[in-house]
Scaffold this motif. Sequence first.
Motif, PDB file in Angstrom:
ATOM      1  N   PRO A 115       1.641   0.631   4.979  1.00 39.37           N
ATOM      2  CA  PRO A 115       0.718   0.719   3.830  1.00 39.37           C
ATOM      3  C   PRO A 115       0.034   2.080   3.722  1.00 39.37           C
ATOM      4  N   ILE A 116      -0.195   2.747   4.845  1.00 42.10           N
ATOM      5  CA  ILE A 116      -0.812   4.078   4.805  1.00 42.10           C
ATOM      6  C   ILE A 116       0.122   5.068   4.126  1.00 42.10           C
ATOM      7  N   LEU A 118       2.616   4.370   2.073  1.00 41.14           N
ATOM      8  CA  LEU A 118       2.767   4.010   0.662  1.00 41.14           C
ATOM      9  C   LEU A 118       1.529   4.429  -0.140  1.00 41.14           C
ATOM     10  N   SER A 119       0.345   4.300   0.440  1.00 41.16           N
ATOM     11  CA  SER A 119      -0.868   4.728  -0.255  1.00 41.16           C
ATOM     12  C   SER A 119      -0.860   6.229  -0.509  1.00 41.16           C
ATOM     13  N   ASN A 123      -0.776   7.898  -4.222  1.00 44.27           N
ATOM     14  CA  ASN A 123      -1.847   8.828  -4.610  1.00 44.27           C
ATOM     15  C   ASN A 123      -1.295  10.097  -5.241  1.00 44.27           C
ATOM     16  N   GLN A 135       2.449  -0.496  -8.225  1.00 45.10           N
ATOM     17  CA  GLN A 135       1.485  -1.309  -7.493  1.00 45.10           C
ATOM     18  C   GLN A 135       1.680  -2.792  -7.784  1.00 45.10           C
ATOM     19  N   GLY A 199       2.451  -3.898   0.091  1.00 47.67           N
ATOM     20  CA  GLY A 199       1.698  -3.630  -1.136  1.00 47.67           C
ATOM     21  C   GLY A 199       0.255  -4.067  -1.038  1.00 47.67           C
ATOM     22  N   THR A 202      -2.109  -1.780   0.877  1.00 43.04           N
ATOM     23  CA  THR A 202      -2.502  -0.487   0.303  1.00 43.04           C
ATOM     24  C   THR A 202      -3.844  -0.550  -0.419  1.00 43.04           C
ATOM     25  N   PHE A 205      -6.700   1.119   1.523  1.00 41.38           N
ATOM     26  CA  PHE A 205      -6.459   2.541   1.733  1.00 41.38           C
ATOM     27  C   PHE A 205      -6.591   3.320   0.428  1.00 41.38           C
ATOM     28  N   LEU A 206      -6.134   2.747  -0.673  1.00 41.31           N
ATOM     29  CA  LEU A 206      -6.311   3.407  -1.967  1.00 41.31           C
ATOM     30  C   LEU A 206      -7.785   3.486  -2.339  1.00 41.31           C
TER      31      LEU A 206
END
Length: 325
Positions: A115-116, A118-119, A123, A135, A199, A202, A205-206
């Motif tokens: 997830p990190i 993917l975030s 971004n 997303q 998903g 994230t 993190f987002l």
Amino acid sequence: MKVQDTVQPAKGAPTARSAKPKSKWGRLWSDVVRDKYLYVLALPGILFFIIFKYIPITNLVIAFQEYSPYFGVLGSPWVGFEHFARFFSNNDFWMLLRNTLAISFLSLIFFFPAPIILSLMLNEVRSSLYKRTIQSLVYIPHFLSWVLIYGLTYLMFSQSEGLFNKWLVSMNWETIDILSNPNYFWGMLTAQSIWKEIGWGTIIFLAAIAGVDPQLYEAAVMDGAGRLRRMWHVTLPAMRNVILILLILRLGTILDTGFEQIYLMMNAAVTNVAEVFDTYVYRVGIRQGEFSYSTAIGLFKSIVGVIMVVTANKLARRYGEDSLY
């Protein structure tokens, strides 16, 4: 005649008696009254933890008893650490520990960073429509049950009916029995977890990335930093505290690999690599009725989790990082 001026307190000003500081419970009640709607909003979650988390703690004493539903907690005889000694001397203990730690470490190595990454990639997407579409697509698997995911896995990788093996046959290659091969089991579990939860992971993190000051990116651009440099020197440091706290919490569940996913994927051919503490507790505690023995196993898992959280938290504080407490 000398007249002494007297100063009258202003209207509404606290007197010596009214200025008396409130007690601890008085301040607590004032806070509750002030934020009453927030407490009402949190009430379902509070009740959930009280009923399903804190009240069951009182029944952990049966791990030190030969519990009988007829006699109850108060009437069952005490046996001390007999169930723990039996569990640690059992030949299955090392198999359970190996499988549980292997699955947890694979999840920690491959699933936790997913997830990190993917975030960071999301971004960098400039089109808001394209970003929201991606997303939404990666969020959907989170809402699927493990039963449905097992069904999709079976349709994809079954040796006789799976789409993957049918494609191998069409290429004149031999089929691969993925679901019944112990060598593929841990990897399959990790891949399922990544596909289902990457998903959803994230979101937090987002949210951390959204709090980054845009001027930091502008300054990095002025210094000639490319996208990779901006991610490494601006975005990742802004996410560091969140990553560390989530890592500490993840270490607390290192012996909790999840029951439903593994139980559905388990079959007779992969039992040696699939049996973990959660499935063992179900098989021994629920199906065989050894409540005290299974409670001892669950208590052992909880103690290990607490030790891991406390140790990781102290290490974080020692090196000057944010911690849970």
